[in-house]
Write a protein that holds these residues in place. Structure first.
Motif, mmCIF file in Angstrom:
data_model
loop_
_atom_site.group_PDB
_atom_site.id
_atom_site.type_symbol
_atom_site.label_atom_id
_atom_site.label_comp_id
_atom_site.label_asym_id
_atom_site.label_seq_id
_atom_site.Cartn_x
_atom_site.Cartn_y
_atom_site.Cartn_z
ATOM 1 N N UNK A 187 -11.072 -11.731 6.684
ATOM 2 C CA UNK A 187 -10.097 -10.667 6.943
ATOM 3 C C UNK A 187 -10.724 -9.566 7.782
ATOM 4 N N UNK A 188 -9.984 -9.083 8.767
ATOM 5 C CA UNK A 188 -10.409 -7.925 9.551
ATOM 6 C C UNK A 188 -9.184 -7.068 9.825
ATOM 7 N N UNK A 189 -9.409 -5.824 10.238
ATOM 8 C CA UNK A 189 -8.280 -4.947 10.560
ATOM 9 C C UNK A 189 -7.619 -4.400 9.318
ATOM 10 N N UNK A 190 -6.633 -3.512 9.538
ATOM 11 C CA UNK A 190 -6.046 -2.829 8.385
ATOM 12 C C UNK A 190 -4.569 -2.502 8.533
ATOM 13 N N UNK A 191 -3.893 -2.952 9.571
ATOM 14 C CA UNK A 191 -2.481 -2.596 9.748
ATOM 15 C C UNK A 191 -1.584 -3.702 9.209
ATOM 16 N N UNK A 192 -1.003 -3.529 8.037
ATOM 17 C CA UNK A 192 -0.192 -4.601 7.459
ATOM 18 C C UNK A 192 1.121 -4.838 8.204
#
Lengths: 269, 302
Positions: free
Chosen positions: A54-59
């Motif tokens: 998992x990478x990033x944070x914008x669901x």
């Protein structure tokens, strides 16, 4: 914020149920909690963290890097945001989605867009059987939204469709638009046997004459049609087609008179 | 401020007084320009004034094929009335009798407004059960079978409560021929202003009226102060050089559209000059107390 990216580490050892990984259900979740969600459907019981990095944070902007035909129920029931799959998808991709945008850059399995009610699902490759169609026991199929297949679709595309638009650009299998209740199915590139079999209402728009129709369809002339012009312009404006599908005065067959008989199959003469 | 003279034409120091109205618009298309115009002209016939016609309607602009929803030539038609229910009734009867019946026609919404008026969602019943509902890209259409194919009609169109009716000016000339030439120039100029219509015959009214009359039940009657044949016997507004007065009545989707149309019309009259056209321009009002909108002529000069 960066897109929330799930990178497939290796081919999954079992079928996966990815329905928990939608913008709504991931909103506000920490990465370590996401990694603990169980998605495996066999005794392995794989968790997200076992399968994906998992990478990033914008669901609201989810990307699956790498696809597999074992990735089932992608973006099921999503209501907003965007999900993009860089690769193939398994069964029931975008099932019952209500909004937002799902893009599958590879092929999709059976029941893609099943019973979707809104939003836009675009499949760059091919789709399996029962595109937009209901599961066994359900009364209606697609109920709204836009479903685009840039490649081929299997048999029974738009089965029991009730509302919305399905466009298949490189041909479909047998019985496209079977049992349609209403709505619009566009197929360029040819259909298999008997499109519109037992359709009640709705429109099946083709780029050529179908190779067969159920004998309970009747010829209904080819007057000039403003509807055809409006649909052609809409499909081009939406980037679905590059050139007009029906032309000014398409041939109409009405049916299926074995049931209600208020549906139509239109194609250029 | 006294009257001013522009290019030899006297412009009175007065104002036009106009009223708030409800308006809607539709786009009518047809296989060619002739039949798009025909349907539009037919449905806007007998729609000069709310006093006797129930609504005021006219073609706003003609649309090239590139600007219509179906890629055919079209006209945008505006309809105005004092009340929403009357506007709805006029819209349906006029489209039902004049557009549905016109060969090859189709009908689309021409306005996005604060509310919706029924269009195809009421006319669909002509289909007697064979009508087909279609939603294309968020717009809802009805397909009604008719004898030359199908009548495609959008389900609803928009309503605006911010429309203005009764913007006006008087074109006053030495002869009726000169008044007509000047008025025609004004109407042609106003035709290019989007969102404004001139609903009287050819855009021109020759029987401008005052409110009420000496006979019971008359809502409007002769405006004797501007009738040249009564110049000697009533308190006339006309000098010895005026023998004809024509009125341009303007309705608009917005206050700004009416103002723009008045400016364009007055500019055309002034540019034509007093030798070929009008020698004086004035405007009609009721003292400024009845209407919500005031258009002072001195603000409308080119």
């Amino acid at each position: 914020m960066k897109p929330l990216t799930f990178t497939l580490v290796a081919e999954p050892p079992e079928r996966l149920d990815l329905s928990p990984l939608t913008p709504e259900r991931l909103a506000g979740m920490e990465r370590r909690d996401i990694e603990k969600i169980q998605i495996g459907m066999s005794k392995h019981g794989s968790k997200v963290g076992d399968i994906f990095r998992i990478a990033g944070n914008d669901p609201l902007d989810i990307v699956f890097e790498g696809g597999s035909t074992r990735l089932d129920r992608l973006a099921e029931g999503m209501r907003g945001g965007s999900v993009r799959v860089v690769g193939n998808a398994g069964a029931q991709a975008g099932r019952a989605m209500r909004g937002g945008k799902l893009t599958i850059e590879g092929n999709a399995g059976p029941h893609a867009g099943s019973c979707m009610r809104g939003g836009r699902l675009e499949i760059m490759g091919n789709a399996g059987d029962h595109l937009g169609a209901p599961l066994a026991g359900e009364l209606a199929g697609m109920n709204g939204g836009v479903l685009i297949v840039r490649g081929k679709a299997g048999a029974f595309a738009a089965d029991r469709m009730r509302r919305g638009l399905i466009a298949v650009l490189k041909g479909s299998g047998d019985n496209a638009g079977s049992r349609m209740i209403a709505g619009t199915l566009v197929v360029a590139g040819g259909t298999g046997e008997m499109p519109g079999y037992l359709m009640r209402r709705g429109s099946i728009l083709l780029d050529r004459a179908p190779k067969s129709l159920s004998s309970s369809f009747v010829e209904c002339g080819a007057p000039e049609s403003v509807f055809a012009a409006v649909v052609d312009r809409h499909l081009i404006a939406e980037g679905i087609l590059k050139r007009p599908l029906l032309g000014k005065a398409p041939q109409k067959y009405g049916g299926d008179n074995a049931v209600l008989g208020m549906g139509e199959v239109l194609f250029p003469r | 401020m006294p009257n001013v003279s522009v290019n030899g034409i006297t412009v009175d120091d007065t104002f036009a007084e106009a009223f708030g109205m409800r308006a809607t618009a539709i786009i009518i298309t047809a296989p060619n320009r002739k039949w798009a115009r025909q349907a539009a002209v037919t449905m806007t016939g007998f729609a000069t004034s709310v006093i006797g016609c129930g609504c005021e309607a006219a073609i706003d602009v003609e649309l090239p094929p590139s600007a219509t929803p179906d890629g055919r030539p079209g006209c945008r038609v505006m309809i105005l009335a004092m009340r929403t229910d009357e506007l709805q009734k006029q819209l349906l009867t006029r489209v039902g009798q004049c557009v549905l019946t016109s060969p090859g026609s189709a009908c689309f919404a021409g306005l996005e407004g604060s509310a919706e008026l029924k269009l195809g969602s009421a006319l669909r019943y002509f289909g007697d059960g064979w009508q087909i509902s279609k939603k294309i890209g968020g717009r809802h259409f009805w397909r009604v079978p008719v004898m030359d194919g199908e009548f495609l009609c959008e389900a609803t169109t928009g309503l605006t409560k911010g429309a203005v009716g009764g913007g006006n000016f008087f074109v006053m000339a030495e002869s009726s021929a000169k008044a007509l030439v000047a008025s025609e120039a004004a109407v042609a100029a106003i035709g290019l202003v989007p969102g404004a219509i001139v609903p009287f015959p050819g855009g021109i009214a020759r029987s401008g009226s005052k409110i009420g009359g000496k006979y019971k039940g008359m809502i409007a009657s002769a405006n004797e102060a501007y009738a040249p044949t009564l110049r000697g016997v009533v308190r006339s507004e006309l000098g010895p050089d005026i023998n004809a007065v024509l009125e341009i009545v303007i309705d608009g989707e917005t206050n700004d559209a009416v103002a723009a149309a008045m400016k364009a019309g007055i500019k055309a009259v002034i540019e034509l000059g007093p030798k070929k056209g009008a020698v004086r321009i004035s405007a009609g009002n009721y003292g400024g107390k009845l209407g919500k909108f005031i258009y002072s002529l001195k603000d409308m000069l080119p």
